[in-house]
Design an enzyme around this catalytic site. Sequence first.
Site, PDB file in Angstrom:
ATOM      1  N   CYS A 112      24.101 -33.054 -53.531  1.00 52.42           N
ATOM      2  CA  CYS A 112      23.118 -33.595 -52.587  1.00 52.42           C
ATOM      3  C   CYS A 112      23.806 -33.815 -51.248  1.00 52.42           C
ATOM      4  CB  CYS A 112      22.570 -34.929 -53.100  1.00 52.42           C
ATOM      5  SG  CYS A 112      21.415 -35.737 -51.953  1.00 52.42           S
ATOM      6  N   HIS A 156      21.366 -35.747 -62.544  1.00 55.16           N
ATOM      7  CA  HIS A 156      21.915 -36.839 -61.735  1.00 55.16           C
ATOM      8  C   HIS A 156      22.524 -37.940 -62.619  1.00 55.16           C
ATOM      9  CE1 HIS A 156      18.748 -35.925 -58.455  1.00 55.16           C
ATOM     10  NE2 HIS A 156      18.169 -35.448 -59.526  1.00 55.16           N
TER      11      HIS A 156
HETATM   12  C1  LIG Z   1      16.295 -37.482 -50.986  1.00 56.72           C
HETATM   13  N1  LIG Z   1      17.493 -37.121 -50.198  1.00 56.72           N
HETATM   14  N2  LIG Z   1      18.098 -37.989 -49.399  1.00 56.72           N
HETATM   15  C2  LIG Z   1      19.157 -37.376 -48.843  1.00 56.72           C
HETATM   16  C3  LIG Z   1      20.083 -38.021 -47.940  1.00 56.72           C
HETATM   17  C4  LIG Z   1      20.046 -39.388 -47.789  1.00 56.72           C
HETATM   18  C5  LIG Z   1      20.934 -40.019 -46.935  1.00 56.72           C
HETATM   19  C6  LIG Z   1      21.873 -39.295 -46.209  1.00 56.72           C
HETATM   20  C7  LIG Z   1      21.903 -37.913 -46.340  1.00 56.72           C
HETATM   21  C8  LIG Z   1      21.002 -37.267 -47.203  1.00 56.72           C
HETATM   22  C9  LIG Z   1      19.204 -36.062 -49.307  1.00 56.72           C
HETATM   23  C10 LIG Z   1      18.137 -35.928 -50.169  1.00 56.72           C
HETATM   24  C11 LIG Z   1      17.760 -34.720 -50.916  1.00 56.72           C
HETATM   25  O1  LIG Z   1      16.621 -34.531 -51.289  1.00 56.72           O
HETATM   26  N3  LIG Z   1      18.776 -33.880 -51.152  1.00 56.72           N
HETATM   27  C12 LIG Z   1      18.570 -32.646 -51.939  1.00 56.72           C
HETATM   28  C13 LIG Z   1      19.019 -32.897 -53.383  1.00 56.72           C
HETATM   29  C14 LIG Z   1      18.336 -34.088 -53.992  1.00 56.72           C
HETATM   30  N4  LIG Z   1      17.288 -34.031 -54.813  1.00 56.72           N
HETATM   31  C15 LIG Z   1      16.967 -35.303 -55.159  1.00 56.72           C
HETATM   32  C16 LIG Z   1      15.974 -35.836 -55.998  1.00 56.72           C
HETATM   33  C17 LIG Z   1      15.886 -37.213 -56.141  1.00 56.72           C
HETATM   34  C18 LIG Z   1      16.755 -38.052 -55.473  1.00 56.72           C
HETATM   35  C19 LIG Z   1      17.748 -37.530 -54.643  1.00 56.72           C
HETATM   36  C20 LIG Z   1      17.855 -36.147 -54.499  1.00 56.72           C
HETATM   37  N5  LIG Z   1      18.681 -35.356 -53.757  1.00 56.72           N
HETATM   38  C21 LIG Z   1      19.469 -31.555 -51.386  1.00 56.72           C
HETATM   39  O2  LIG Z   1      20.397 -31.885 -50.616  1.00 56.72           O
HETATM   40  O3  LIG Z   1      19.221 -30.392 -51.780  1.00 56.72           O
END
Ligand SMILES: Cn1nc(-c2ccccc2)cc1C(=O)N[C@H](Cc1nc2ccccc2[nH]1)C(=O)O
Length: 162
Positions: A112, A156
Site C-alpha cells: 500500500c 492485510h
Molecule cells: C486507503 N488508502 N489510503 C492510503 C494512504 C493513506 C495515507 C498515506 C498514503 C496513502 C492508500 C490507500 C489505498 O487504497 N492504497 C491501495 C492499497 C490498499 N487497499 C486497501 C484496502 C483497505 C484499506 C487500505 C488499503 N490500501 C494501493 O496503494 O494500491
Amino acid sequence: MAGTGLPGPWVIKFSRSKKREYFFNPETKESVWEAPSGSDEDQLKTYLEENPLRVRALHLLIKHKDSRRPASHRNENITITKDEAKEELETYMKRLQDGETFESLAKERSDCSSAKRGGDLGFFGRGDMQPSFEKAAFALQTDQVSDIVESESGLHIIKRVA
Ligand SMILES: Cn1nc(-c2ccccc2)cc1C(=O)N[C@H](Cc1nc2ccccc2[nH]1)C(=O)O
C-alpha cells in the site's frame, strides 16, 4: 437511534472531510454539528466509548496476482499467488510477535502507498474502506493486531492505534 441518547431518528456520523462528528436526521435529511435538543449527553458519551465512529489504523498489505490492482510502489507487476502472499504475511506476523515494530515491517514490505508512513491510514469512519477491512479494523481494541484479513486489494494485517 437506540442507545445513542439522541432523540427520535437522529444518528451520529463522522465527517472525514471536516474530521469531526456530526448529527444527521434521515427523515428530514437535516445535518447539524451540535447534538439536537433532547439529547442525553452522558448516554451519547457512553455510546461513543463502546461504538467508535472512527478508528486510526496501520496496515501491512501484501498484494497477489488476483488483487484488484496487482501493482504497487515496490512492484509494477505482482505475480505471486494468494497462498504465497499468505505464507509471506505469516512470516511478518511472526516477526511482529518477536518484537519488531509494526511500522518498520510495513515500511519494509507493504504494497500500500501508506507504507512510507509505516502503514498509517490515519483516521477513517464507516464507509471509507472496503467492508472486510472496515469490519476487522472496527472490531479491534486500541493497540490490538488483527489476524490476516482479505480484501479485494490483497491480504492485510491491521493494527488499530486509536
Ligand atoms: C486507503 N488508502 N489510503 C492510503 C494512504 C493513506 C495515507 C498515506 C498514503 C496513502 C492508500 C490507500 C489505498 O487504497 N492504497 C491501495 C492499497 C490498499 N487497499 C486497501 C484496502 C483497505 C484499506 C487500505 C488499503 N490500501 C494501493 O496503494 O494500491
